[in-house]
Write a protein that holds these residues in place. Structure first.
Motif, PDB file in Angstrom:
ATOM      1  N   PRO A   3      -9.333 -12.959   2.234  1.00 32.00           N
ATOM      2  CA  PRO A   3      -9.999 -13.775   1.211  1.00 32.00           C
ATOM      3  C   PRO A   3      -9.330 -13.625  -0.151  1.00 32.00           C
ATOM      4  CG  PRO A   3     -11.302 -11.832   1.732  1.00 32.00           C
ATOM      5  CD  PRO A   3     -10.198 -11.879   2.741  1.00 32.00           C
ATOM      6  N   LEU A   4      -9.488 -14.642  -0.973  1.00 34.85           N
ATOM      7  CA  LEU A   4      -8.871 -14.656  -2.298  1.00 34.85           C
ATOM      8  C   LEU A   4      -9.308 -13.462  -3.135  1.00 34.85           C
ATOM      9  CD1 LEU A   4      -7.026 -16.559  -4.058  1.00 34.85           C
ATOM     10  CD2 LEU A   4      -9.156 -17.386  -5.075  1.00 34.85           C
ATOM     11  N   ALA A   5     -10.502 -12.951  -2.887  1.00 37.40           N
ATOM     12  CA  ALA A   5     -11.008 -11.806  -3.644  1.00 37.40           C
ATOM     13  C   ALA A   5     -10.117 -10.577  -3.518  1.00 37.40           C
ATOM     14  CB  ALA A   5     -12.428 -11.465  -3.187  1.00 37.40           C
ATOM     15  N   GLN A   6      -9.260 -10.544  -2.491  1.00 39.72           N
ATOM     16  CA  GLN A   6      -8.360  -9.399  -2.308  1.00 39.72           C
ATOM     17  C   GLN A   6      -7.036  -9.544  -3.063  1.00 39.72           C
ATOM     18  OE1 GLN A   6      -7.855  -8.138   1.784  1.00 39.72           O
ATOM     19  NE2 GLN A   6     -10.029  -8.436   2.263  1.00 39.72           N
ATOM     20  N   TRP A   7      -6.842 -10.633  -3.769  1.00 38.19           N
ATOM     21  CA  TRP A   7      -5.628 -10.842  -4.572  1.00 38.19           C
ATOM     22  C   TRP A   7      -5.668  -9.862  -5.737  1.00 38.19           C
ATOM     23  CZ3 TRP A   7      -4.448 -16.216  -7.232  1.00 38.19           C
ATOM     24  CH2 TRP A   7      -3.115 -16.238  -7.660  1.00 38.19           C
ATOM     25  N   PRO A   8      -4.722  -8.915  -5.829  1.00 40.21           N
ATOM     26  CA  PRO A   8      -4.798  -7.872  -6.867  1.00 40.21           C
ATOM     27  C   PRO A   8      -4.734  -8.437  -8.283  1.00 40.21           C
ATOM     28  CG  PRO A   8      -3.243  -7.260  -5.146  1.00 40.21           C
ATOM     29  CD  PRO A   8      -3.596  -8.690  -4.908  1.00 40.21           C
ATOM     30  N   GLY A   9      -5.514  -7.847  -9.163  1.00 36.85           N
ATOM     31  CA  GLY A   9      -5.544  -8.295 -10.543  1.00 36.85           C
ATOM     32  C   GLY A   9      -4.206  -8.188 -11.237  1.00 36.85           C
ATOM     33  N   ASP A  10      -3.453  -7.119 -10.976  1.00 36.78           N
ATOM     34  CA  ASP A  10      -2.147  -6.952 -11.608  1.00 36.78           C
ATOM     35  C   ASP A  10      -1.194  -8.073 -11.212  1.00 36.78           C
ATOM     36  OD1 ASP A  10      -2.981  -4.703 -12.905  1.00 36.78           O
ATOM     37  OD2 ASP A  10      -2.025  -3.287 -11.521  1.00 36.78           O
ATOM     38  N   ALA A  11      -1.264  -8.503  -9.956  1.00 34.77           N
ATOM     39  CA  ALA A  11      -0.412  -9.589  -9.488  1.00 34.77           C
ATOM     40  C   ALA A  11      -0.811 -10.902 -10.154  1.00 34.77           C
ATOM     41  CB  ALA A  11      -0.507  -9.712  -7.966  1.00 34.77           C
ATOM     42  N   ARG A  12      -2.101 -11.135 -10.275  1.00 32.54           N
ATOM     43  CA  ARG A  12      -2.579 -12.377 -10.902  1.00 32.54           C
ATOM     44  C   ARG A  12      -2.190 -12.429 -12.379  1.00 32.54           C
ATOM     45  NH1 ARG A  12      -8.559 -11.985 -10.409  1.00 32.54           N
ATOM     46  NH2 ARG A  12      -8.321  -9.985  -9.353  1.00 32.54           N
ATOM     47  N   ARG A  13      -2.215 -11.275 -13.008  1.00 30.15           N
ATOM     48  CA  ARG A  13      -1.965 -11.217 -14.452  1.00 30.15           C
ATOM     49  C   ARG A  13      -0.551 -11.690 -14.800  1.00 30.15           C
ATOM     50  NH1 ARG A  13      -3.523  -6.417 -14.864  1.00 30.15           N
ATOM     51  NH2 ARG A  13      -5.722  -6.943 -15.175  1.00 30.15           N
ATOM     52  N   GLY A  14       0.387 -11.524 -13.909  1.00 33.25           N
ATOM     53  CA  GLY A  14       1.756 -11.910 -14.193  1.00 33.25           C
ATOM     54  C   GLY A  14       2.079 -13.362 -13.946  1.00 33.25           C
ATOM     55  N   VAL A  15       1.145 -14.128 -13.379  1.00 35.58           N
ATOM     56  CA  VAL A  15       1.418 -15.524 -13.033  1.00 35.58           C
ATOM     57  C   VAL A  15       1.491 -16.376 -14.296  1.00 35.58           C
ATOM     58  CG1 VAL A  15       0.462 -17.579 -11.888  1.00 35.58           C
ATOM     59  CG2 VAL A  15       0.407 -15.349 -10.741  1.00 35.58           C
ATOM     60  N   LEU A  16       2.562 -17.175 -14.403  1.00 37.96           N
ATOM     61  CA  LEU A  16       2.730 -18.050 -15.561  1.00 37.96           C
ATOM     62  C   LEU A  16       2.626 -19.524 -15.215  1.00 37.96           C
ATOM     63  CD1 LEU A  16       5.801 -19.383 -15.396  1.00 37.96           C
ATOM     64  CD2 LEU A  16       6.473 -17.138 -16.220  1.00 37.96           C
TER      65      LEU A  16
END
Length: 262
Positions: A3-16
């Protein structure tokens, strides 16, 4: 697909930036939903690049390229892009030169006629008048084709030397090496002057069907909206995550996940 809830916050933070399919990813029953449209605006307001990449024709895409808060729309599976200039007017950018497009168009019309003549029930998509660099056969939008007929359409296109892909509504075929992935690489060069391959971990892709497999395989940050589950047995490479919501609600869910860490 976790599920999308398992997408790590650190990984999401770098998305531009976010690439997204349109049909059955941004849209629900053929129209963009208010939550998906608001999600596009929220992403843009947060400073993220937003670029839909679709199998839909360039003519069909023009009003959305003008109205939606996006950097550009890449249409016809990567062959042509619509970019809004500083004056508010749209510019068309093509991957193929004009003479090549004209020759390919003539060949494709012959293939299209053959498909309609030889495969029972096969009909060109109703948006075909707006197409410049591909052809499309409707299998689920206004005409229902069984899987066996869809497979026949794909096989005939391939026998004619075309690239063929199946979206949630159409079978698309074209001449040339372009694809959704090549279109993504191309538009990032054109708009941002950068090499997408050096920034793959800074972009996310959202899709819903088998013609998104190449993108799912290439982008470490990818999400399928929940309705992708109907294609599970046909996915050679699933997305990294799957949303709880279907279609536009699923895209809005991805946007919230990205915005939550900014």
């Amino acid at each position: 697909m976790p599920p999308l809830a398992q997408w790590p916050g650190d990984a999401r933070r770098g998305v531009l930036g976010v690439f997204t399919d349109i049909d059955d990813t941004l849209t629900t029953e053929g129209a963009i939903t208010p939550d998906a449209l608001a999600a596009l605006g929220a992403l843009r307001d947060a400073g993220l690049h937003v670029i839909p990449i679709t199998g839909r024709p360039v003519g069909w895409s023009e009003p959305f390229a003008l109205a939606w808060p996006v950097d550009a729309i890449v249409a016809e599976n990567g062959a042509v892009a619509l970019v809004r200039g500083a004056d508010g007017q749209l510019r068309k950018l093509y991957q193929q030169p004009e003479a090549e497009r004209a020759a390919n168009f003539a060949r494709m019309q012959q293939v299209l006629a053959r498909i309609e003549r030889e495969i029972p029930g096969a009909r060109r998509a109703q948006d075909s008048a707006g197409r410049e660099t591909d052809i499309a056969i409707d299998h689920s939008e206004f005409t229902q084709l069984p899987q066996a007929r869809i497979d026949e359409v794909v096989a005939l296109m391939q026998a004619e030397g075309m690239t063929a892909t199946v979206s949630s509504i159409h079978v698309n075929g074209w001449y040339g090496s372009h694809s959704k992935l090549e279109g993504a690489r191309w538009i990032v060069r054109e708009l941002l002057g950068t090499d997408l391959e050096t920034q793959l971990d800074r972009w996310a892709y959202v899709g819903d069907s088998t013609n998104d497999v190449l993108m799912f395989a290439h982008f470490p940050h990818s999400a399928g909206v929940a309705n992708i589950r109907r294609f599970l047995d046909q996915l050679t490479h699933p997305p990294a995550y799957v949303t709880e919501g279907e279609r536009g609600a699923g895209f809005a869910e991805v946007a919230r996940a990205l915005l939550a860490v900014r």
